[in-house]
Design a protein around this motif. Structure first.
Motif, PDB file in Angstrom:
ATOM      1  N   THR A 207     -19.517  41.680 -42.711  1.00 12.47           N
ATOM      2  CA  THR A 207     -19.477  40.394 -43.404  1.00 12.47           C
ATOM      3  C   THR A 207     -20.602  39.492 -42.906  1.00 12.47           C
ATOM      4  O   THR A 207     -21.338  38.890 -43.704  1.00 12.47           O
ATOM      5  CB  THR A 207     -18.113  39.700 -43.196  1.00 12.47           C
ATOM      6  N   GLY A 208     -20.747  39.413 -41.599  1.00 15.69           N
ATOM      7  CA  GLY A 208     -21.800  38.575 -41.033  1.00 15.69           C
ATOM      8  C   GLY A 208     -23.179  39.157 -41.216  1.00 15.69           C
ATOM      9  O   GLY A 208     -24.123  38.434 -41.573  1.00 15.69           O
ATOM     10  N   ARG A 209     -23.315  40.448 -40.969  1.00 16.86           N
ATOM     11  CA  ARG A 209     -24.639  41.080 -41.074  1.00 16.86           C
ATOM     12  C   ARG A 209     -25.191  40.958 -42.491  1.00 16.86           C
ATOM     13  O   ARG A 209     -26.350  40.570 -42.692  1.00 16.86           O
ATOM     14  CB  ARG A 209     -24.544  42.550 -40.667  1.00 16.86           C
ATOM     15  N   ALA A 214     -28.187  38.018 -47.154  1.00 15.35           N
ATOM     16  CA  ALA A 214     -28.007  37.259 -48.394  1.00 15.35           C
ATOM     17  C   ALA A 214     -28.365  35.791 -48.239  1.00 15.35           C
ATOM     18  O   ALA A 214     -28.568  35.085 -49.234  1.00 15.35           O
ATOM     19  CB  ALA A 214     -26.566  37.384 -48.874  1.00 15.35           C
ATOM     20  N   GLY A 215     -28.446  35.316 -46.985  1.00 11.37           N
ATOM     21  CA  GLY A 215     -28.743  33.913 -46.748  1.00 11.37           C
ATOM     22  C   GLY A 215     -27.517  33.021 -46.749  1.00 11.37           C
ATOM     23  O   GLY A 215     -27.632  31.795 -46.717  1.00 11.37           O
ATOM     24  N   THR A 216     -26.330  33.614 -46.770  1.00  9.63           N
ATOM     25  CA  THR A 216     -25.097  32.827 -46.778  1.00  9.63           C
ATOM     26  C   THR A 216     -24.587  32.526 -45.372  1.00  9.63           C
ATOM     27  O   THR A 216     -23.684  31.713 -45.197  1.00  9.63           O
ATOM     28  CB  THR A 216     -24.002  33.559 -47.557  1.00  9.63           C
ATOM     29  N   GLN A 217     -25.142  33.211 -44.362  1.00  9.90           N
ATOM     30  CA  GLN A 217     -24.796  32.937 -42.967  1.00  9.90           C
ATOM     31  C   GLN A 217     -26.075  32.775 -42.168  1.00  9.90           C
ATOM     32  O   GLN A 217     -27.123  33.295 -42.550  1.00  9.90           O
ATOM     33  CB  GLN A 217     -23.920  34.047 -42.393  1.00  9.90           C
ATOM     34  N   GLN A 218     -25.963  32.047 -41.036  1.00 12.45           N
ATOM     35  CA  GLN A 218     -27.134  31.758 -40.212  1.00 12.45           C
ATOM     36  C   GLN A 218     -26.853  32.074 -38.744  1.00 12.45           C
ATOM     37  O   GLN A 218     -25.695  32.057 -38.310  1.00 12.45           O
ATOM     38  CB  GLN A 218     -27.542  30.268 -40.351  1.00 12.45           C
ATOM     39  N   TYR A 219     -27.925  32.328 -38.012  1.00 15.68           N
ATOM     40  CA  TYR A 219     -27.800  32.637 -36.587  1.00 15.68           C
ATOM     41  C   TYR A 219     -27.308  31.449 -35.762  1.00 15.68           C
ATOM     42  O   TYR A 219     -26.785  31.643 -34.665  1.00 15.68           O
ATOM     43  CB  TYR A 219     -29.143  33.107 -36.028  1.00 15.68           C
ATOM     44  N   GLN A 410     -32.947  31.423 -35.633  1.00 17.26           N
ATOM     45  CA  GLN A 410     -32.751  31.045 -37.030  1.00 17.26           C
ATOM     46  C   GLN A 410     -34.012  30.425 -37.634  1.00 17.26           C
ATOM     47  O   GLN A 410     -34.408  30.769 -38.758  1.00 17.26           O
ATOM     48  CB  GLN A 410     -31.585  30.054 -37.150  1.00 17.26           C
ATOM     49  N   SER A 411     -34.661  29.520 -36.906  1.00 14.24           N
ATOM     50  CA  SER A 411     -35.845  28.838 -37.453  1.00 14.24           C
ATOM     51  C   SER A 411     -36.980  29.819 -37.701  1.00 14.24           C
ATOM     52  O   SER A 411     -37.708  29.708 -38.692  1.00 14.24           O
ATOM     53  CB  SER A 411     -36.303  27.726 -36.511  1.00 14.24           C
ATOM     54  N   GLN A 420     -33.294  32.772 -46.360  1.00 10.71           N
ATOM     55  CA  GLN A 420     -32.927  31.877 -45.260  1.00 10.71           C
ATOM     56  C   GLN A 420     -33.779  30.610 -45.228  1.00 10.71           C
ATOM     57  O   GLN A 420     -33.513  29.723 -44.400  1.00 10.71           O
ATOM     58  CB  GLN A 420     -33.066  32.620 -43.920  1.00 10.71           C
ATOM     59  N   LYS A 421     -34.766  30.500 -46.060  1.00 11.87           N
ATOM     60  CA  LYS A 421     -35.650  29.325 -46.029  1.00 11.87           C
ATOM     61  C   LYS A 421     -34.865  28.058 -46.344  1.00 11.87           C
ATOM     62  O   LYS A 421     -34.050  28.011 -47.272  1.00 11.87           O
ATOM     63  CB  LYS A 421     -36.812  29.492 -47.005  1.00 11.87           C
ATOM     64  N   GLY A 422     -35.144  27.015 -45.560  1.00 17.12           N
ATOM     65  CA  GLY A 422     -34.467  25.733 -45.743  1.00 17.12           C
ATOM     66  C   GLY A 422     -33.077  25.679 -45.167  1.00 17.12           C
ATOM     67  O   GLY A 422     -32.349  24.707 -45.392  1.00 17.12           O
TER      68      GLY A 422
END
Length: 423
Positions: A207-209, A214-219, A410-411, A420-422
């Motif tokens: 789910t996390g990976r 997909a850009g729905t989760q972040q580090y 993340q950045s 993941q942009k923005g």
């Protein structure tokens, strides 16, 4: 008498012609691989079993040094001199070979239905529709421990984070052993054997990976941030001078019986068996957190094998590849290389008790693999995998807080990866 001699002569001629025809019908296959340390195992165990079953197919294992494999293989493929069977590294390198039309699709190969989508992901196109290598084995993350030390100190194997930290504290109080044997000099261990070991339970594995992709989760949110926070708790229990401790140094420290717990992967089992046969090895799975009871392990894909699109012996090569997908191959491979586990959903047994412990977690836990290996590390600089190494090591060194580490990773991912942009 003359008639008998003529008959004998003709029989010898016919037998010779028949033998010659059989020899001509025998196909010779060559396997390209980087696992030169496995040469003896392939020559003495795996290939003889196959050739006994298929006597008209001769298979030669021809490895190249691991550091040279990619370059040598590329040269051979371009020159048309590569072997019929190509040992496949996971993810992007093999995907590049498929996209360059050096590897055939194996979707219709007998036995491919023995592998789950997760097992095939490392050797499939991004959409998962085409698989081009037969998965051979994975390695499983977890912890090795010194059973003699646990017995001496009357310690129980921990299953939760609270129990794990309590065990470390008790070992530290004795002053006799390093509670947790790992260094940060090489950096990769901090991420691979630390962050990626305990993290999947927090970010819920697949789910996390897949959420990162997909850009729905972040580090720097949720389970990924919590994993850095959990890793930071290891710092007080690492060996003295751990910042200068390289991977081989940590192996030696644990093998000598000077440390109690070794964050590890199953790939280290054979190493410790060789380094110290008297070492009483045990293993326990990544611990759970809080009220969570569902464990998630990194069952990380390591090695597969594919078909060279330029092979002139494709029928024989496909016969071999189909055999790799069977229980017979799984049984041979799992016991020849303890700690490297076949990925096929077939029945096999493992004789090494510690390897069997790792393997048993597949029935108890959900499975995922290291977050940065699929898609997210395609950029050279910044590179997600390298950033995780750096950030995890700095958390353990105390030069990054967990939040700083998570924001850093993340950045840098968001600086180039579209989804993941923005964020």
């Amino acid at each position: 008498m003359r008639k008998w001699l003529v008959f004998l002569f003709l029989s010898i001629v016919v037998m010779g012609l028949t033998g010659s025809a059989l020899a001509q019908n025998k196909v010779r296959l060559t396997i390209e691989s980087w696992r030169n340390d496995d040469l003896k195992i392939w020559q003495e165990t795996i290939l003889p079993a196959f050739m006994k079953k298929y006597p008209n197919i001769e298979v030669v294992f021809a490895p190249t040094a691991p550091t040279e494999y990619n370059a040598v293989l590329d040269t051979k493929l371009k020159a048309g001199t590569a072997g019929d069977l190509i040992t496949c590294r996971p993810f992007d390198k093999s995907l590049e070979l498929f996209n360059a039309k050096h590897l055939d699709s194996l979707n219709d190969l007998p036995g491919m239905n023995n592998f789950s989508a997760v097992a095939k992901a490392a050797w499939s196109t991004d959409d998962g529709k085409t698989t081009f290598c037969v998965p051979m084995a994975s390695v499983i993350h977890g912890f090795l421990y010194n059973r003699a030390i646990f017995r001496e100190l009357n310690l129980q194997v921990p299953t939760t984070e609270a129990q794990f930290l309590q065990v470390l504290q008790r070992i530290q109080q004795t002053g006799k052993y390093s509670p947790l044997v790992m260094g940060t000099k090489d950096q990769w261990e901090a991420a691979t054997m630390g962050y990626q070991n305990i993290g999947p339970t927090l970010w819920r594995g697949e789910t996390g990976r897949q959420g990162l992709i997909a850009g729905t989760q972040q580090y720097n949110k949720g389970g990924f941030l919590q994993a850095f926070e959990a890793l930071a708790k290891w710092r007080p229990f690492l060996p003295r001078g751990y910042q200068a401790l390289a991977y081989p140094d940590a192996q030696n420290l644990f093998a000598q019986g000077r440390g109690a717990i070794y964050p590890a992967g199953s790939w280290d089992i054979a190493t410790f068996r060789q380094m110290n046969p008297r070492l009483e090895l045990g293993a326990f799975k990544p611990y759970t957190f809080g009220t969570a009871s569902q464990c998630v392990i990194n069952d990380h894909p390591d090695i597969a094998i594919g078909l060279n699109s330029a092979s002139k012996n494709k029928e024989a090569a496909r016969t071999f590849l189909a055999w790799v997908a069977t229980a017979e191959f799984a049984q041979l491979y799992a016991n020849a290389l303890p700690g490297f586990f076949p990925l096929a959903n077939v029945q096999y047994t493992v004789s090494d008790p510690v390897a069997q412990t790792f393997l048993s977690w597949r029935k108890e836990c959900q499975a995922s693999f290291r977050t940065a290996y699929q898609i997210l590390s395609r950029n050279a600089n910044p590179n997600n995998e390298n950033d995780l190494w750096n950030a995890s090591a700095q958390v353990l060194n105390g030069t990054f807080t967990p939040k700083q580490a998570a924001d850093y990773v993340q950045s840098r991912l968001a600086s180039w990866y579209g989804p993941q942009k923005g964020k």
